[in-house]
Design a protein around this motif. Structure first.
Motif, PDB file in Angstrom:
ATOM      1  N   ASP A  10       3.717   5.516   8.662  1.00  0.00           N
ATOM      2  CA  ASP A  10       3.765   4.068   8.085  1.00  0.00           C
ATOM      3  C   ASP A  10       4.515   3.844   7.014  1.00  0.00           C
ATOM      4  OD1 ASP A  10       3.504   1.467   7.734  1.00  0.00           O
ATOM      5  OD2 ASP A  10       1.170   1.235   8.351  1.00  0.00           O
TER       6      ASP A  10
ATOM      7  N   LEU B 116      -1.690   7.128   6.272  1.00  0.00           N
ATOM      8  CA  LEU B 116      -0.262   6.594   6.664  1.00  0.00           C
ATOM      9  C   LEU B 116       0.505   7.548   7.806  1.00  0.00           C
ATOM     10  CD1 LEU B 116       1.110   6.827   3.212  1.00  0.00           C
ATOM     11  CD2 LEU B 116       0.677   4.786   4.232  1.00  0.00           C
TER      12      LEU B 116
ATOM     13  N   ASN C  17       4.757  -0.537   0.306  1.00  0.00           N
ATOM     14  CA  ASN C  17       4.229  -1.719  -0.062  1.00  0.00           C
ATOM     15  C   ASN C  17       3.088  -1.456  -1.002  1.00  0.00           C
ATOM     16  OD1 ASN C  17       5.888  -3.550   1.315  1.00  0.00           O
ATOM     17  ND2 ASN C  17       4.399  -3.633   3.026  1.00  0.00           N
ATOM     18  N   THR C  18       2.453  -0.343  -0.903  1.00  0.00           N
ATOM     19  CA  THR C  18       1.244  -0.020  -1.726  1.00  0.00           C
ATOM     20  C   THR C  18       1.914   0.701  -3.058  1.00  0.00           C
ATOM     21  OG1 THR C  18      -0.014   0.247   0.277  1.00  0.00           O
ATOM     22  CG2 THR C  18      -0.900   1.302  -1.810  1.00  0.00           C
TER      23      THR C  18
ATOM     24  N   GLU D 220       6.407   1.543   5.631  1.00  0.00           N
ATOM     25  CA  GLU D 220       6.367   0.228   5.096  1.00  0.00           C
ATOM     26  C   GLU D 220       5.044   0.287   4.410  1.00  0.00           C
ATOM     27  OE1 GLU D 220       8.704  -2.189   4.736  1.00  0.00           O
ATOM     28  OE2 GLU D 220       9.909  -0.609   5.948  1.00  0.00           O
ATOM     29  N   LYS D 221       3.937   0.476   4.945  1.00  0.00           N
ATOM     30  CA  LYS D 221       2.522   0.538   4.214  1.00  0.00           C
ATOM     31  C   LYS D 221       2.811   1.246   2.714  1.00  0.00           C
ATOM     32  CE  LYS D 221      -2.395   1.556   4.569  1.00  0.00           C
ATOM     33  NZ  LYS D 221      -3.450   2.175   5.509  1.00  0.00           N
TER      34      LYS D 221
ATOM     35  N   THR E 198       1.002  -6.032  -2.366  1.00  0.00           N
ATOM     36  CA  THR E 198      -0.124  -5.238  -2.284  1.00  0.00           C
ATOM     37  C   THR E 198       0.183  -3.834  -3.030  1.00  0.00           C
ATOM     38  OG1 THR E 198       1.402  -4.333  -0.483  1.00  0.00           O
ATOM     39  CG2 THR E 198      -0.411  -6.313   0.175  1.00  0.00           C
TER      40      THR E 198
END
Length: 528
Positions: A46, A21, A52-53, A48-49, A62
């Motif tokens: 990151d 990240l 989303n995870t 957003e990642k 995801t």
């Protein structure tokens, strides 16, 4: 031991995920020693990642819980001696982790922590529990760039200002949540509510909508507040009576800005953003007397007209208790039907603010007792008050409330309440009681005003008192004289009209002895 070492060398999936990240880069900065320094540091995160995870739900296709060991992620993200490009970038990552894990971050200059960090320092008993519960999650940060300056032109010793939008370093890191802090959905709700976060973050458009509805209808029912505010609060956040009460207070405090904006949302938003109206009500523990009176009156009107009859009193009593906690000196008492066996039935309520108490202490020589007979709610109970004039000849109150009817026991309840809530002035200190034809001198003394003289007040005399006292026939003969007597500006003027009325009665061909006695009694009442 070899196998254990080999196993320990394998990083857990969550730690590897967290490492991915962060984006690293080389940056050069000028430290306070005025020399350039080049170092590798975190230059991107990151968010957003991460969301989303690790954010469960259909909006995160995801989502992968196997990568979401939040303790492992925190230990990897926030390492001691690691540099970040700015404090804002670090705090953004810190906030994102807190939101997903279930805790609220707090920032204080060189420290980031869970907002439940440390020990409770207040003795107050909050409805939602204490905020500080001994959590140990904390990052100590150091700015790597400082700006040199001199406080004054004459200063010889330089001072240094921390520059937070330049690189920073995590000096110490403890990512464990200790004490009674247990990150998760319910902790997030509890910590946010206790810190006033839901009210702090209530969108301006929501406040604008509530102000608009209140301006149009003159009230905000509980169901309406839930309907408007619900979509902007987490679906797991349960509305409590405290939330509803606090939102009502907040709307009333924002109403002046709404009226000034004349219905323009952009103007409203600028005004409320430039004031403290939208700060968290959970942190504002007091109401002034005017707000307490307004809340009690409006809440009574709203509650009595918006809920089932069997529930109205208990809903209103809850609100009164909230007011009494927030408004210093506010007291109330419930009138109960003591003729019933078993559970007592509430038949009214009376309240008093600190200002009302002071009014009675200062201006209680002359009081007015009355009830509004017109029904103002589903129960058709009249409004009741003890009124006085202050030293500026302005109307003021000693107490007010709503009671089940104009009855002797209800007036006795008011008198008893005054005696207990305002000990600095006894009922025996009252010199004059003004009332309508419901009262007589004997009743006034029986209520406890043993040294007071009863007078019939002007409004009730002209409205119905004179006609009730003299009868239809007598009133038709003397109405002109009686009205002028009541409206007299001096004793001599009163005596003149009284003499004229007496001459009229005694000069009649068929004299009415009872009517003459009534007129004499009326004249004597003025003299007494």
């Amino acid at each position: 031991s070899t196998n254990n070492a080999a196993f320990g060398a394998v990083e857990c999936p969550s730690a590897l995920f967290a490492k991915g990240l962060k984006t690293y880069g080389t940056r050069t900065y000028i430290s306070h020693d005025n020399k350039p320094h080049t170092a590798e540091m975190v230059v991107g995160f990151d968010k957003e990642k991460f969301k989303n995870t690790c954010l469960a739900g259909k909006n995160s296709p995801t989502y992968n819980p196997s990568l979401c060991n939040f303790d492992a992620i925190a230990n990897e993200l926030f390492k001691a001696d690691e540099k970040w490009e700015s404090r804002d970038l670090l705090y953004d990552a810190f906030k994102c982790h807190g939101k997903l894990h279930g805790w609220i971050p707090a920032l204080q200059q060189k420290q980031m922590s869970c907002n439940r960090f440390g020990k409770n320092s207040t003795s107050r008993d909050y409805v939602g529990g204490t905020l500080k519960v001994g959590c140990t999650c904390k990052l100590d940060i150091t700015p790597l760039v400082k700006e040199k300056y001199f406080a004054t032109k004459e200063s010889k010793k330089a001072s240094y200002k921390d520059i937070w939008d330049e690189p920073v370093m995590i000096r110490n890191a403890n990512c464990e949540h200790g004490g009674s802090c247990m990150p998760g959905k319910q902790n997030l709700i509890a910590a946010t509510q206790r810190a006033g976060g839901y009210l702090n973050e209530l969108p301006d458009i929501t406040m604008f909508t509530l102000c608009n509805l209140f301006e149009q209808d003159g009230k905000l029912s509980t169901s309406l507040i839930k309907k408007v505010v619900g979509p902007v609060w987490p679906k797991n956040k349960v509305f409590t009576k405290n939330n509803v009460f606090n939102i009502r207070v907040r709307v009333k405090r924002s109403l002046a800005a709404f009226k000034s904006a004349n219905g323009d949302y952009e103007d409203f938003k600028q005004m409320v953003n430039a004031s403290d109206l939208l700060s968290g009500i959970d942190d504002e523990v007091s109401l002034n007397d005017d707000e307490a009176v307004e809340m009690a009156q409006s809440l009574w009107a709203e509650v009595m007209n918006d809920v089932d009859k069997d529930e109205v009193l208990f809903s209103f009593i809850d609100y009164l208790e909230l007011i009494s906690v927030r408004a210093k000196g506010f007291v109330y008492e419930l009138a109960e039907d003591k003729t019933k066996v078993g559970r007592k039935r509430v038949v009214g309520v009376i309240w008093q603010t600190a200002t009302m108490r002071k009014n009675f202490e200062l201006f209680g020589d002359f009081i007015g007792l009355d009830m509004m007979k017109r029904g103002i709610n589903k129960l058709l109970w009249p409004y009741a008050a003890v009124a006085m004039y202050d030293d500026m000849r302005q109307l003021c109150l000693a107490c007010e409330g709503v009671l089940c009817g104009e009855r002797t026991d209800m007036y006795q309840f008011i008198a008893n309440f005054l005696a207990s809530s305002t000990p600095e002035r006894t009922l025996e200190d009252v010199k004059i009681v003004a009332g309508d034809a419901f009262f007589n001198q004997e009743l006034i003394e029986r209520l406890g005003f043993s040294n007071a003289t009863l007078i019939l007040d002007r409004w009730h005399l002209l409205d119905s008192g004179l006609q009730k006292m003299f009868g239809n026939s007598g009133y038709s003969k003397l109405s002109g004289h009686l009205i002028r007597m009541v409206e007299s500006n001096s004793e001599s003027e009163f005596d003149s009209y009284y003499a004229s009325a007496h001459v009229l009665l005694t000069s009649m061909e068929r004299r009415d002895g009872e009517l003459e006695k009534t007129l004499k009694k009326f004249g004597d009442m003025r003299k007494n």
